[in-house]
Design a protein around this motif. Structure first.
Motif, PDB file in Angstrom:
ATOM      1  N   ILE A 208      98.038  27.242  45.597  1.00 55.34           N
ATOM      2  CA  ILE A 208      98.481  28.118  44.518  1.00 55.34           C
ATOM      3  C   ILE A 208      97.364  28.333  43.497  1.00 55.34           C
ATOM      4  N   ASP A 209      96.512  27.320  43.309  1.00 54.62           N
ATOM      5  CA  ASP A 209      95.394  27.466  42.364  1.00 54.62           C
ATOM      6  C   ASP A 209      94.360  28.458  42.895  1.00 54.62           C
ATOM      7  N   SER A 210      94.004  28.348  44.169  1.00 58.48           N
ATOM      8  CA  SER A 210      93.010  29.259  44.738  1.00 58.48           C
ATOM      9  C   SER A 210      93.542  30.687  44.811  1.00 58.48           C
ATOM     10  N   ILE A 211      94.841  30.841  45.102  1.00 54.87           N
ATOM     11  CA  ILE A 211      95.446  32.174  45.168  1.00 54.87           C
ATOM     12  C   ILE A 211      95.429  32.831  43.789  1.00 54.87           C
ATOM     13  N   ARG A 212      95.788  32.070  42.752  1.00 57.28           N
ATOM     14  CA  ARG A 212      95.756  32.615  41.392  1.00 57.28           C
ATOM     15  C   ARG A 212      94.348  32.987  40.979  1.00 57.28           C
ATOM     16  N   MET A 213      93.405  32.113  41.282  1.00 58.02           N
ATOM     17  CA  MET A 213      92.018  32.339  40.887  1.00 58.02           C
ATOM     18  C   MET A 213      91.464  33.621  41.526  1.00 58.02           C
ATOM     19  N   LYS A 214      91.682  33.775  42.834  1.00 57.33           N
ATOM     20  CA  LYS A 214      91.148  34.941  43.534  1.00 57.33           C
ATOM     21  C   LYS A 214      91.821  36.226  43.057  1.00 57.33           C
ATOM     22  N   HIS A 215      93.116  36.159  42.834  1.00 60.45           N
ATOM     23  CA  HIS A 215      93.846  37.357  42.410  1.00 60.45           C
ATOM     24  C   HIS A 215      93.347  37.852  41.054  1.00 60.45           C
ATOM     25  N   ILE A 216      93.204  36.951  40.100  1.00 58.92           N
ATOM     26  CA  ILE A 216      92.798  37.363  38.757  1.00 58.92           C
ATOM     27  C   ILE A 216      91.356  37.850  38.747  1.00 58.92           C
ATOM     28  N   ILE A 217      90.478  37.173  39.498  1.00 59.29           N
ATOM     29  CA  ILE A 217      89.085  37.630  39.577  1.00 59.29           C
ATOM     30  C   ILE A 217      89.015  39.024  40.181  1.00 59.29           C
ATOM     31  N   LYS A 218      89.757  39.224  41.261  1.00 56.60           N
ATOM     32  CA  LYS A 218      89.723  40.530  41.927  1.00 56.60           C
ATOM     33  C   LYS A 218      90.264  41.626  41.029  1.00 56.60           C
ATOM     34  N   GLU A 219      91.320  41.336  40.284  1.00 56.86           N
ATOM     35  CA  GLU A 219      91.865  42.337  39.369  1.00 56.86           C
ATOM     36  C   GLU A 219      90.863  42.694  38.280  1.00 56.86           C
ATOM     37  N   LEU A 220      90.164  41.690  37.754  1.00 54.71           N
ATOM     38  CA  LEU A 220      89.208  41.952  36.677  1.00 54.71           C
ATOM     39  C   LEU A 220      87.987  42.709  37.177  1.00 54.71           C
ATOM     40  N   VAL A 221      87.570  42.431  38.397  1.00 52.50           N
ATOM     41  CA  VAL A 221      86.350  43.056  38.913  1.00 52.50           C
ATOM     42  C   VAL A 221      86.636  44.447  39.469  1.00 52.50           C
ATOM     43  N   GLY A 265      87.414  39.104  50.816  1.00 54.52           N
ATOM     44  CA  GLY A 265      88.519  39.705  50.082  1.00 54.52           C
ATOM     45  C   GLY A 265      88.199  40.977  49.340  1.00 54.52           C
ATOM     46  N   MET A 266      86.945  41.440  49.394  1.00 53.18           N
ATOM     47  CA  MET A 266      86.562  42.645  48.668  1.00 53.18           C
ATOM     48  C   MET A 266      86.452  43.822  49.619  1.00 53.18           C
ATOM     49  N   ASP A 267      86.522  45.030  49.059  1.00 57.35           N
ATOM     50  CA  ASP A 267      86.381  46.232  49.865  1.00 57.35           C
ATOM     51  C   ASP A 267      84.943  46.357  50.367  1.00 57.35           C
ATOM     52  N   LYS A 268      84.769  47.127  51.433  1.00 57.19           N
ATOM     53  CA  LYS A 268      83.457  47.248  52.072  1.00 57.19           C
ATOM     54  C   LYS A 268      82.415  47.881  51.160  1.00 57.19           C
ATOM     55  N   CYS A 269      82.852  48.622  50.155  1.00 57.26           N
ATOM     56  CA  CYS A 269      81.875  49.295  49.293  1.00 57.26           C
ATOM     57  C   CYS A 269      81.228  48.330  48.298  1.00 57.26           C
ATOM     58  N   TYR A 270      81.679  47.085  48.267  1.00 56.17           N
ATOM     59  CA  TYR A 270      81.109  46.108  47.340  1.00 56.17           C
ATOM     60  C   TYR A 270      80.055  45.269  48.055  1.00 56.17           C
ATOM     61  N   GLN A 271      78.850  45.302  47.533  1.00 61.39           N
ATOM     62  CA  GLN A 271      77.782  44.424  47.994  1.00 61.39           C
ATOM     63  C   GLN A 271      77.636  43.294  46.991  1.00 61.39           C
ATOM     64  N   TRP A 272      77.416  42.092  47.484  1.00 64.55           N
ATOM     65  CA  TRP A 272      77.279  40.969  46.569  1.00 64.55           C
ATOM     66  C   TRP A 272      76.149  40.059  47.033  1.00 64.55           C
ATOM     67  N   PHE A 273      75.611  39.345  46.091  1.00 66.90           N
ATOM     68  CA  PHE A 273      74.628  38.312  46.410  1.00 66.90           C
ATOM     69  C   PHE A 273      74.730  37.215  45.352  1.00 66.90           C
ATOM     70  N   GLY A 274      74.317  36.034  45.716  1.00 68.59           N
ATOM     71  CA  GLY A 274      74.445  34.890  44.830  1.00 68.59           C
ATOM     72  C   GLY A 274      73.117  34.399  44.296  1.00 68.59           C
TER      73      GLY A 274
END
Length: 369
Positions: A208-221, A265-274
């Motif tokens: 439940i913690d990981s689900i909440r974390m991913k959902h809120i991050i995705k909504e904000l981004v 979990g992101m759409d294909k149009c998003y490129q990311w790097f760390g």
């Protein structure tokens, strides 16, 4: 013309009499002393004129602010502890950003709201407000503090006769705008299907913690909206572009959850790097790490592939060594970019424009000797 003069003695104590002697008006302008009212009033100016003209809606906005925000912040400061110390203004601005993930489509200046949409926003605003309140003002405290804050907020909800599930805690539910209802975080989570070929250490079990974390991050981004078929111009209009900070103790799954979200979990149009910071990371290394990921589109214009957006994940953000006066240049560079949407630096080549999908980084041309 109005002039404001500010005087401060070397020991930090302001000399009121000296300022009065010069004939000006002494006024203390520390942000903490201004309170939340100026930010709240400024945010209200973003509300479409048709909505602001509805007295019933504006009365609801003001009532919810008075009934919940200041009492919750007071209770948090008076009785609870935080994992990472915050300021009142920071918490309130975070709340407004979460609210924007719901209200952004209705706050578009170019969009003309229909009477049905106006009614929809007014009807659902209370639910949006409560969800945003929980995941901003109520989530920075410890586990023990959450238990106490849960009871306190439920008392406020009952006094206000607001629509909120009675079972469980305030942290067990999310509001789904599309369905117009509160749902448990675990509702709709598909069964875990583990590939037999995957190594045991690589298996990630959702909680439940990981689900909440991913959902809120995705909504904000990105706002949880599919944008793969959109053009580069329209992409900048549908995503939320909110920077996200995920603090917490070591070993709580922050890195692995964020990485899994960005990878799967992101759409294909998003490129990311760390980028992983260390004690030796400098501002030049940080800038180079950003610049080397960009592609040349045309002369003096760099960025991700056309139609895409860049998401930068910075791990171990607190690691860069502090300088003599407590500054951390890599963090200052990132903050300048988020605040001003650009940063400047000396470069051997001509002035360059770097487009990260709506934001530009400007390199200053180096003068020839």
């Amino acid at each position: 013309f109005f002039f404001f003069f500010f005087f401060q003695a070397e020991d930090g104590i302001r000399d009121v009499e000296r300022s009065r002697g010069l004939g000006d008006v002494y006024k203390r302008q520390d942000p903490a002393n201004l309170g939340l009212e100026p930010i709240f009033k400024s945010w209200q100016l973003l509300i479409p004129e048709k909505l602001r003209a509805k007295k019933s809606f504006m009365n609801k906005v003001n009532h919810l602010f008075e009934h919940y925000v200041e009492p919750v912040i007071y209770y948090l400061r008076k009785h609870l502890k935080e994992t990472v110390v915050t300021t009142d203004i920071n918490l309130f601005v975070s709340m407004l950003k979460v609210m924007d993930t719901f209200l952004a489509p209705f706050f578009d200046e170019e969009k003309k709201l229909t009477p049905e949409e106006l009614e929809e926003v007014e009807k659902e605003y209370e639910h949006i407000f409560l969800f945003s309140l929980i995941w901003s003002l109520c989530c920075t405290t410890t586990l023990e503090g959450r238990a106490r804050l849960n009871l306190y907020l439920k008392e406020l909800i009952q006094k206000d006769k607001a629509d909120f599930p009675e079972d469980g805690t305030i942290y067990d539910y999310r509001y789904t705008f599309a369905k117009k209802q509160w749902e448990h975080w675990l509702d709709g989570v598909p069964p875990l299907d583990v590939d037999s070929r995957v190594e045991y250490a690589d298996v990630v079990v959702p909680t439940i913690d990981s689900i909440r974390m991913k959902h809120i991050i995705k909504e904000l981004v990105c706002g949880n909206r599919p944008v793969a078929e959109e053009t580069a111009q329209s992409i900048s209009q549908v995503i939320n572009n909110k920077p996200v900070l995920t603090p917490g103790p070591t070993g709580t799954g922050k890195t692995i959850n964020v990485t899994e979200l960005l990878s799967k979990g992101m759409d294909k149009c998003y490129q990311w790097f760390g980028i992983t910071f260390s004690a030796q990371t400098s501002e030049n290394q940080t800038q180079d790490a950003l610049d080397t990921k960009l592609e040349k589109r045309r002369a003096k214009l760099y960025g991700p592939q056309i139609g895409n957006k860049f998401v930068v994940f910075v791990d171990d953000l607190n690691m860069p060594k502090k300088e003599e006066y407590g500054t951390q240049p890599p963090l200052e560079l990132l903050r300048q970019y988020m605040d001003c949407l650009l940063y400047t630096s000396d470069a051997a080549d001509d002035s360059l424009r770097v487009d990260l999908g709506g934001r530009r980084i400007i390199k200053k041309k180096k003068k020839k000797k």
